[in-house]
Design a protein around this motif. Sequence first.
Motif, mmCIF file in Angstrom:
data_model
loop_
_atom_site.group_PDB
_atom_site.id
_atom_site.type_symbol
_atom_site.label_atom_id
_atom_site.label_comp_id
_atom_site.label_asym_id
_atom_site.label_seq_id
_atom_site.Cartn_x
_atom_site.Cartn_y
_atom_site.Cartn_z
ATOM 1 N N HIS A 1 1.052 5.686 14.988
ATOM 2 C CA HIS A 1 -0.228 5.173 14.481
ATOM 3 C C HIS A 1 -0.078 3.729 13.970
ATOM 4 N N GLU B 1 -10.367 4.560 2.641
ATOM 5 C CA GLU B 1 -10.953 4.416 3.969
ATOM 6 C C GLU B 1 -12.451 4.162 3.892
ATOM 7 N N HIS C 1 3.279 12.529 0.505
ATOM 8 C CA HIS C 1 2.604 11.577 -0.387
ATOM 9 C C HIS C 1 3.474 11.268 -1.610
ATOM 10 N N TYR D 1 3.142 -1.209 4.333
ATOM 11 C CA TYR D 1 2.532 0.118 4.325
ATOM 12 C C TYR D 1 3.649 1.134 4.141
ATOM 13 N N VAL E 1 4.399 4.610 4.561
ATOM 14 C CA VAL E 1 3.804 5.789 5.205
ATOM 15 C C VAL E 1 4.898 6.566 5.944
ATOM 16 N N GLU F 1 0.850 -1.189 0.000
ATOM 17 C CA GLU F 1 0.000 0.000 0.000
ATOM 18 C C GLU F 1 0.879 1.229 0.000
ATOM 19 N N TYR G 1 -9.846 7.005 11.731
ATOM 20 C CA TYR G 1 -8.695 6.523 10.961
ATOM 21 C C TYR G 1 -8.116 5.205 11.497
ATOM 22 N N GLY H 1 -7.570 8.603 1.278
ATOM 23 C CA GLY H 1 -8.273 9.230 2.399
ATOM 24 C C GLY H 1 -9.558 9.807 1.811
ATOM 25 N N ASP I 1 -8.151 1.377 9.876
ATOM 26 C CA ASP I 1 -6.942 0.632 9.504
ATOM 27 C C ASP I 1 -6.986 -0.802 10.041
ATOM 28 N N TYR J 1 -4.603 3.544 -0.934
ATOM 29 C CA TYR J 1 -5.626 3.605 0.119
ATOM 30 C C TYR J 1 -5.991 5.069 0.336
ATOM 31 N N GLN K 1 3.889 9.007 11.140
ATOM 32 C CA GLN K 1 2.810 8.111 11.564
ATOM 33 C C GLN K 1 3.343 6.813 12.185
ATOM 34 N N ASN L 1 -5.136 12.161 0.438
ATOM 35 C CA ASN L 1 -6.468 12.439 0.939
ATOM 36 C C ASN L 1 -7.217 13.306 -0.060
ATOM 37 N N SER M 1 -1.527 6.861 -1.189
ATOM 38 C CA SER M 1 -2.649 7.101 -0.272
ATOM 39 C C SER M 1 -2.895 8.560 0.102
HETATM 40 N N1 ARG Z 1 -4.139 9.105 3.894
HETATM 41 C C1 ARG Z 1 -3.174 9.067 4.944
HETATM 42 C C2 ARG Z 1 -2.482 10.414 5.075
HETATM 43 O O1 ARG Z 1 -2.404 11.138 4.139
HETATM 44 C C3 ARG Z 1 -2.115 8.036 4.723
HETATM 45 C C4 ARG Z 1 -2.633 6.637 4.751
HETATM 46 C C5 ARG Z 1 -1.577 5.674 5.160
HETATM 47 N N2 ARG Z 1 -2.049 4.337 5.152
HETATM 48 C C6 ARG Z 1 -2.731 3.764 6.132
HETATM 49 N N3 ARG Z 1 -3.134 2.536 5.958
HETATM 50 N N4 ARG Z 1 -2.976 4.400 7.256
HETATM 51 O O2 ARG Z 1 -2.007 10.764 6.145
#
Ligand code: ARG
Length: 595
Positions: A363, A281, A156, A354, A356, A142, A332, A184, A336, A182, A360, A147, A145
Amino acid sequence: MVSTLPSLPHVPGTDPSSCILDAFRTAIAKRLSDRLPQLTLEQAYTGVDYGKKGVDFTVALPRFRLPGKPDELAKQVLADFQPDDFISSISHDKQFLHFQLNNASLIREVLNQIHTLTYDSPSGKPSYGTNTSGAGKKIVIEFSSPNIAKSFHVGHLRSTIIGAFLVNLYKACGWDVTSLNYLGDWGTQFGMIASGFEKYGSQEELSKDAIKHLYNVYVQVSKDAEIDPNVKADAAKWFKRMEDGDESALANWREWREMSVKKYIEEYDRLNVSFDRYTGESEVGKEWQDKALERLEEMGLVSDANGAKLVDLEKWKLGKAVLRKADGTSIYLTRDIGGAIERWEKYQFDKMIYVVASQQDLHLAQFFKMLKLMEFPWADRLEHVNYGMVLGMSTRKGTAVFLDQIIKEASSVMHEQMKRNEEKYSSIEDPETVSREVGITGIKIQDMAAKRINNYTFNWDRMLSFEGDTGPYLQYAHVRLVSMERKNPELVPLPHPSQIDTSSLAESSHARDIAILLGSYPDVVKTALKTHEPSGVVTFAFRLAHAISSAWETLVVKGESDLEKARARLWLYICARDVLGASMRLLSIRPLERM
Ligand code: ARG
């Protein structure tokens, strides 16, 4: 073309048919284990490392923990050594043994292997550098992702660049890869947009550029929300209706999502990136989110805080986290957890990555931990590939918030750069495309040049310069190699490799340096799979480009009167072109043919 080297015993885990240096390492290991009877061939093999500065391979004797002094052991290995097809010399320096390979067979074998696996590969596709270590294994990756309705920031972009590399890398190692974006595409911000769309929305703007328009609407409503508390309350109500599946609240959202995805696909395509599936999401079912909450409650990990559900992970130094808001809407973190379970049911992966940002880390650690606490046997198959921040990213007009702005800026800065060399510029057929590709290469190389976890400062001038280890430099190196066939029409097509005499190359240290680098490419790919670091591949590409650039003056093709020599050199450059191109493609870069 079958190797003409003498046969050797097989060391498990090696494959000389895809990595010829494995054969040379085996030969060194054999010498060691023949001379040091306490040492097995396999043990010896693990001690054969690349040497430093001009040394092909080095063995540090103490690592074998053998009885006896290193000096004595070294003497045993050296005793009446005769150069053979693999090793030309062995030298001894304190506890180290240094091995030089037989240049003639090294060069011949490396070039043969590249040729065979590029033009005559059993799979029908160029496969030099690839391996089959992941055969039969499934991975979900993944990445990117972004938003919807918020900015596509450089974080990103990094996820996109690193993720695309990982997809290529796992494929190159034989894995069955599914790539996911994935999005947002769920959460209270859609309540905000929905309530603001009546006031600020325009169907026309939306169809022109959905991503930008939704962002603008969001920014405007957010401003209203600062003065008027009702805006937020309205938005929350709207989002609650969406969560409850109210069709009238969902219709607009669905259209916005679809239009945004369409636009994203175009932009990713420019970056040479694609996804097997756009999920998000919004697609995570409620069922597993509820079950997860129940399970954690049964385990006594959940507490109530003013109606909200809180999970306590202090015991594992992972703090406390909200799993459900007081109004019952999901968040969020819970999405997940539910999402991971759904993906397991759908893909039965051997690994899921993932990509990311490291912001995060907590998270991801939290939801990985919760999946483990719920005793899902696959929970330890999840992996977070993180990365540091990008500082100072802005365009000349201000801060960039959209991917297309970043791409446009890279193209135009590059375009200006190219215009400065008028003569060259006028010979380029399609300067727009070339400057965009080179610009994107500049961004990608800057991003992948150092370890993922490092922060770096976005610097247009540096990344788009032709000097130093930059994307444009790499493209230039490739283009120059591509031009070799065009500039030497009398030599092409080259005869079959078996008819090319490479012995003249063995006398050139430049050719030798290039050959051993080329031979190391399969190792570079394997190491990258272990570390998930694109920087090793970037470093390889630059080392190769530098080795080639120092060879141009002595290893000339045009003007070389000895036909055998000219052919051998051209062949070396063609192999270098193919491997440099392969390494660039692995990094998701499109190697250019002309610029
Ligand atoms: N959309 C989220 C952001 O911009 C990142 C997603 C990351 N992936 C996940 N499975 N939480 O912060």
